[in-house]
Design a protein around this motif. Structure first.
Motif, PDB file in Angstrom:
ATOM      1  N   ASP A 188       0.830  -1.213   0.000  1.00  0.00           N
ATOM      2  CA  ASP A 188       0.000   0.000   0.000  1.00  0.00           C
ATOM      3  C   ASP A 188       0.861   1.259   0.000  1.00  0.00           C
ATOM      4  OD1 ASP A 188      -2.342  -1.429  -0.052  1.00  0.00           O
ATOM      5  OD2 ASP A 188      -2.713  -1.302   2.102  1.00  0.00           O
ATOM      6  N   ILE A 189       2.003   1.189   0.694  1.00  0.00           N
ATOM      7  CA  ILE A 189       2.895   2.349   0.738  1.00  0.00           C
ATOM      8  C   ILE A 189       3.535   2.575  -0.631  1.00  0.00           C
ATOM      9  CG2 ILE A 189       5.069   3.220   1.695  1.00  0.00           C
ATOM     10  CD1 ILE A 189       4.286   1.859   4.348  1.00  0.00           C
ATOM     11  N   ARG A 190       4.054   1.503  -1.234  1.00  0.00           N
ATOM     12  CA  ARG A 190       4.765   1.658  -2.505  1.00  0.00           C
ATOM     13  C   ARG A 190       3.829   1.971  -3.660  1.00  0.00           C
ATOM     14  NH1 ARG A 190       7.846  -2.851  -0.304  1.00  0.00           N
ATOM     15  NH2 ARG A 190       9.749  -1.986   0.584  1.00  0.00           N
TER      16      ARG A 190
ATOM     17  N   ARG B  77       3.767  10.454   4.989  1.00  0.00           N
ATOM     18  CA  ARG B  77       3.327  11.147   6.211  1.00  0.00           C
ATOM     19  C   ARG B  77       1.922  10.754   6.663  1.00  0.00           C
ATOM     20  NH1 ARG B  77       6.752  14.337   3.580  1.00  0.00           N
ATOM     21  NH2 ARG B  77       5.201  15.179   2.166  1.00  0.00           N
ATOM     22  N   THR B  78       1.324   9.764   5.998  1.00  0.00           N
ATOM     23  CA  THR B  78       0.041   9.237   6.481  1.00  0.00           C
ATOM     24  C   THR B  78       0.267   8.499   7.801  1.00  0.00           C
ATOM     25  OG1 THR B  78      -0.834   8.960   4.243  1.00  0.00           O
ATOM     26  CG2 THR B  78      -1.850   7.634   5.989  1.00  0.00           C
ATOM     27  N   GLN B  79      -0.598   8.732   8.763  1.00  0.00           N
ATOM     28  CA  GLN B  79      -0.486   8.026  10.030  1.00  0.00           C
ATOM     29  C   GLN B  79      -1.176   6.676   9.929  1.00  0.00           C
ATOM     30  OE1 GLN B  79      -1.950  10.103  13.478  1.00  0.00           O
ATOM     31  NE2 GLN B  79      -1.145   8.581  14.913  1.00  0.00           N
ATOM     32  N   LEU B  80      -0.474   5.628  10.354  1.00  0.00           N
ATOM     33  CA  LEU B  80      -1.063   4.293  10.360  1.00  0.00           C
ATOM     34  C   LEU B  80      -2.019   4.158  11.547  1.00  0.00           C
ATOM     35  CD1 LEU B  80       1.937   1.927   9.503  1.00  0.00           C
ATOM     36  CD2 LEU B  80       0.344   3.066   7.956  1.00  0.00           C
ATOM     37  N   PRO B  81      -2.990   3.239  11.459  1.00  0.00           N
ATOM     38  CA  PRO B  81      -3.878   3.004  12.596  1.00  0.00           C
ATOM     39  C   PRO B  81      -3.086   2.575  13.830  1.00  0.00           C
ATOM     40  CG  PRO B  81      -4.741   1.970  10.599  1.00  0.00           C
ATOM     41  CD  PRO B  81      -3.358   2.427  10.270  1.00  0.00           C
ATOM     42  N   SER B  82      -3.700   2.699  14.977  1.00  0.00           N
ATOM     43  CA  SER B  82      -3.050   2.298  16.220  1.00  0.00           C
ATOM     44  C   SER B  82      -2.810   0.791  16.231  1.00  0.00           C
ATOM     45  CB  SER B  82      -3.922   2.680  17.426  1.00  0.00           C
ATOM     46  OG  SER B  82      -5.104   1.879  17.442  1.00  0.00           O
ATOM     47  N   TYR B  83      -1.960   0.333  17.155  1.00  0.00           N
ATOM     48  CA  TYR B  83      -1.701  -1.102  17.273  1.00  0.00           C
ATOM     49  C   TYR B  83      -2.997  -1.869  17.511  1.00  0.00           C
ATOM     50  CZ  TYR B  83       3.171   0.373  17.971  1.00  0.00           C
ATOM     51  OH  TYR B  83       4.412   0.929  17.828  1.00  0.00           O
ATOM     52  N   ALA B  84      -3.848  -1.323  18.379  1.00  0.00           N
ATOM     53  CA  ALA B  84      -5.098  -2.013  18.689  1.00  0.00           C
ATOM     54  C   ALA B  84      -5.988  -2.112  17.454  1.00  0.00           C
ATOM     55  CB  ALA B  84      -5.826  -1.276  19.812  1.00  0.00           C
TER      56      ALA B  84
ATOM     57  N   TYR C  33       8.201   5.720   9.969  1.00  0.00           N
ATOM     58  CA  TYR C  33       8.976   6.260  11.073  1.00  0.00           C
ATOM     59  C   TYR C  33       8.020   6.460  12.252  1.00  0.00           C
ATOM     60  CZ  TYR C  33       7.014  10.750   9.479  1.00  0.00           C
ATOM     61  OH  TYR C  33       6.163  11.754   9.094  1.00  0.00           O
ATOM     62  N   ALA C  34       8.578   6.476  13.441  1.00  0.00           N
ATOM     63  CA  ALA C  34       7.761   6.582  14.656  1.00  0.00           C
ATOM     64  C   ALA C  34       7.935   7.944  15.305  1.00  0.00           C
ATOM     65  CB  ALA C  34       8.152   5.489  15.638  1.00  0.00           C
ATOM     66  N   ILE C  35       6.844   8.495  15.787  1.00  0.00           N
ATOM     67  CA  ILE C  35       6.863   9.713  16.600  1.00  0.00           C
ATOM     68  C   ILE C  35       6.330   9.344  17.982  1.00  0.00           C
ATOM     69  CG2 ILE C  35       5.951  12.039  16.914  1.00  0.00           C
ATOM     70  CD1 ILE C  35       5.764  12.320  13.925  1.00  0.00           C
ATOM     71  N   GLU C  36       7.137   9.591  18.992  1.00  0.00           N
ATOM     72  CA  GLU C  36       6.775   9.178  20.349  1.00  0.00           C
ATOM     73  C   GLU C  36       5.423   9.735  20.756  1.00  0.00           C
ATOM     74  OE1 GLU C  36       8.810   9.025  24.804  1.00  0.00           O
ATOM     75  OE2 GLU C  36       9.809  10.086  23.150  1.00  0.00           O
ATOM     76  N   ARG C  37       4.592   8.845  21.302  1.00  0.00           N
ATOM     77  CA  ARG C  37       3.245   9.142  21.819  1.00  0.00           C
ATOM     78  C   ARG C  37       2.244   9.516  20.710  1.00  0.00           C
ATOM     79  NH1 ARG C  37       6.427  11.344  25.871  1.00  0.00           N
ATOM     80  NH2 ARG C  37       6.260  13.434  24.970  1.00  0.00           N
ATOM     81  N   ARG C  38       2.677   9.434  19.456  1.00  0.00           N
ATOM     82  CA  ARG C  38       1.749   9.723  18.359  1.00  0.00           C
ATOM     83  C   ARG C  38       1.515   8.503  17.470  1.00  0.00           C
ATOM     84  NH1 ARG C  38       2.956  14.883  14.965  1.00  0.00           N
ATOM     85  NH2 ARG C  38       0.984  14.148  14.041  1.00  0.00           N
ATOM     86  N   GLY C  39       2.577   7.725  17.194  1.00  0.00           N
ATOM     87  CA  GLY C  39       2.384   6.526  16.398  1.00  0.00           C
ATOM     88  C   GLY C  39       3.323   6.429  15.213  1.00  0.00           C
ATOM     89  N   LEU C  40       2.902   5.634  14.221  1.00  0.00           N
ATOM     90  CA  LEU C  40       3.715   5.366  13.033  1.00  0.00           C
ATOM     91  C   LEU C  40       3.209   6.177  11.850  1.00  0.00           C
ATOM     92  CD1 LEU C  40       4.097   1.467  13.142  1.00  0.00           C
ATOM     93  CD2 LEU C  40       5.750   3.179  13.894  1.00  0.00           C
ATOM     94  N   PHE C  41       4.156   6.670  11.028  1.00  0.00           N
ATOM     95  CA  PHE C  41       3.823   7.462   9.860  1.00  0.00           C
ATOM     96  C   PHE C  41       4.599   6.933   8.654  1.00  0.00           C
ATOM     97  CE2 PHE C  41       2.943   9.976  13.527  1.00  0.00           C
ATOM     98  CZ  PHE C  41       1.842  10.752  13.194  1.00  0.00           C
ATOM     99  N   VAL C  42       4.019   7.057   7.468  1.00  0.00           N
ATOM    100  CA  VAL C  42       4.668   6.600   6.238  1.00  0.00           C
ATOM    101  C   VAL C  42       5.846   7.512   5.931  1.00  0.00           C
ATOM    102  CG1 VAL C  42       4.388   6.214   3.761  1.00  0.00           C
ATOM    103  CG2 VAL C  42       2.518   5.640   5.344  1.00  0.00           C
ATOM    104  N   ALA C  43       6.987   6.897   5.624  1.00  0.00           N
ATOM    105  CA  ALA C  43       8.197   7.662   5.324  1.00  0.00           C
ATOM    106  C   ALA C  43       8.038   8.430   4.012  1.00  0.00           C
ATOM    107  CB  ALA C  43       9.405   6.732   5.247  1.00  0.00           C
TER     108      ALA C  43
ATOM    109  N   GLU D 221       7.114  -7.324  -1.955  1.00  0.00           N
ATOM    110  CA  GLU D 221       7.872  -6.125  -2.303  1.00  0.00           C
ATOM    111  C   GLU D 221       7.231  -5.339  -3.432  1.00  0.00           C
ATOM    112  OE1 GLU D 221      11.739  -7.571  -3.210  1.00  0.00           O
ATOM    113  OE2 GLU D 221      12.222  -8.069  -1.134  1.00  0.00           O
ATOM    114  N   ALA D 222       6.485  -6.020  -4.300  1.00  0.00           N
ATOM    115  CA  ALA D 222       5.917  -5.364  -5.478  1.00  0.00           C
ATOM    116  C   ALA D 222       4.789  -4.426  -5.069  1.00  0.00           C
ATOM    117  CB  ALA D 222       5.390  -6.406  -6.460  1.00  0.00           C
ATOM    118  N   ALA D 223       4.737  -3.274  -5.704  1.00  0.00           N
ATOM    119  CA  ALA D 223       3.707  -2.285  -5.359  1.00  0.00           C
ATOM    120  C   ALA D 223       2.316  -2.823  -5.600  1.00  0.00           C
ATOM    121  CB  ALA D 223       3.931  -1.006  -6.165  1.00  0.00           C
ATOM    122  N   GLY D 224       2.143  -3.602  -6.639  1.00  0.00           N
ATOM    123  CA  GLY D 224       0.823  -4.116  -6.964  1.00  0.00           C
ATOM    124  C   GLY D 224       0.581  -5.538  -6.518  1.00  0.00           C
ATOM    125  N   GLY D 225       1.493  -6.093  -5.711  1.00  0.00           N
ATOM    126  CA  GLY D 225       1.332  -7.459  -5.259  1.00  0.00           C
ATOM    127  C   GLY D 225       1.924  -8.437  -6.246  1.00  0.00           C
ATOM    128  N   ASP D 226       1.631  -9.737  -6.044  1.00  0.00           N
ATOM    129  CA  ASP D 226       2.305 -10.762  -6.833  1.00  0.00           C
ATOM    130  C   ASP D 226       1.759 -10.914  -8.247  1.00  0.00           C
ATOM    131  OD1 ASP D 226      -0.103 -11.911  -6.262  1.00  0.00           O
ATOM    132  OD2 ASP D 226       0.707 -13.521  -5.021  1.00  0.00           O
TER     133      ASP D 226
END
Length: 226
Positions: free
Chosen positions: A16-18, A25-32, A59-69, A93-98
């Motif tokens: 999805d990222i590739r 810079r999109t924030q990923l959903p929380s772990y839960a 990349y991770a931002i403390e107390r905020r979560g994960l964001f797309v590089a 690895e492929a952007a569109g899958g296998d």
């Protein structure tokens, strides 16, 4: 070999990222939330996080979560994922899958030369299985490997994996597949799959285009020492 859940989930997010479905810079959903979406525990999602971080995709931002590089890189995880089918590895690895990944395999029985005979503890001229696996994505070559093992060997029984990574000139057949000159350097990994007693189950010579991966990550299990 069954793919671990965290590798599968990380592969889905990586695609999805590739592909741009998850912009920079999109924030990923929380772990839960991720755990609920994928019906796994938060422990699994934390392993997903670690894998995506090691690949440079988030990349991770403390107390905020994960964001797309902003500049997702492509990192080869090894040796942890080397036992999985290449369709799975390159599909993740492929952007569109296998759907864009093509794998070609050829297996033949040949007579072992002196070098292979010495590796496997057999006599020159004894049968050895030679397996060639070539991978491409969108018609562009991504990998080629030559592997050797004794006929009937179950490589999944390997207990150790030794890998040597270097920039090397490719063999003639690897140069043809990767569409490079014989003197041009490529990324090369030489592998030995072993039992704990030192017996070699398989040796492989794997080549990638030099610019295919930004980096390689090597992982292995360590036995705690008292």
């Amino acid at each position: 070999m069954t793919e671990p859940a965290y590798v599968r989930i990380a592969g889905e997010i990586a695609r999805d990222i590739r592909s741009g479905a998850l912009p920079a810079r999109t924030q990923l959903p929380s772990y839960a939330e991720l755990a609920k979406q994928h019906n796994v525990s938060e422990i699994v999602i934390r392993r997903v996080r670690d894998l995506l971080l090691s690949q440079g995709l988030v990349y991770a931002i403390e107390r905020r979560g994960l964001f797309v590089a902003a500049r997702p890189t492509l990192v080869r995880i090894s040796p942890e994922r080397q036992m999985e089918d290449p369709e799975v590895t390159f599909g993740n690895e492929a952007a569109g899958g296998d759907d864009e990944v093509r794998i070609e395999r050829e297996s033949t029985i040949k007579q072992a030369d002196e070098e292979l005979a010495d590796i496997f503890g057999i006599s020159p001229g004894d049968d050895i299985e030679h397996i060639t696996v070539s991978a491409s994505e969108y018609g562009k070559p991504t990998s080629i490997s030559d592997s050797y093992q004794l006929p009937g060997t179950n490589v999944a029984e390997a207990e150790q994996l030794e890998e040597i990574l270097a920039d090397r000139p490719p063999s003639p057949t690897h140069a043809v597949w990767l569409e490079v000159s014989s003197g041009e350097l490529v990324k090369n990994v030489r592998q030995r799959f072993l039992k704990n007693d030192g017996r070699v189950l398989m040796v492989s010579d794997v080549s990638y285009p030099k610019d295919r991966y930004d980096s390689f990550v090597f992982r292995m299990n360590l036995e705690p020492q008292p």
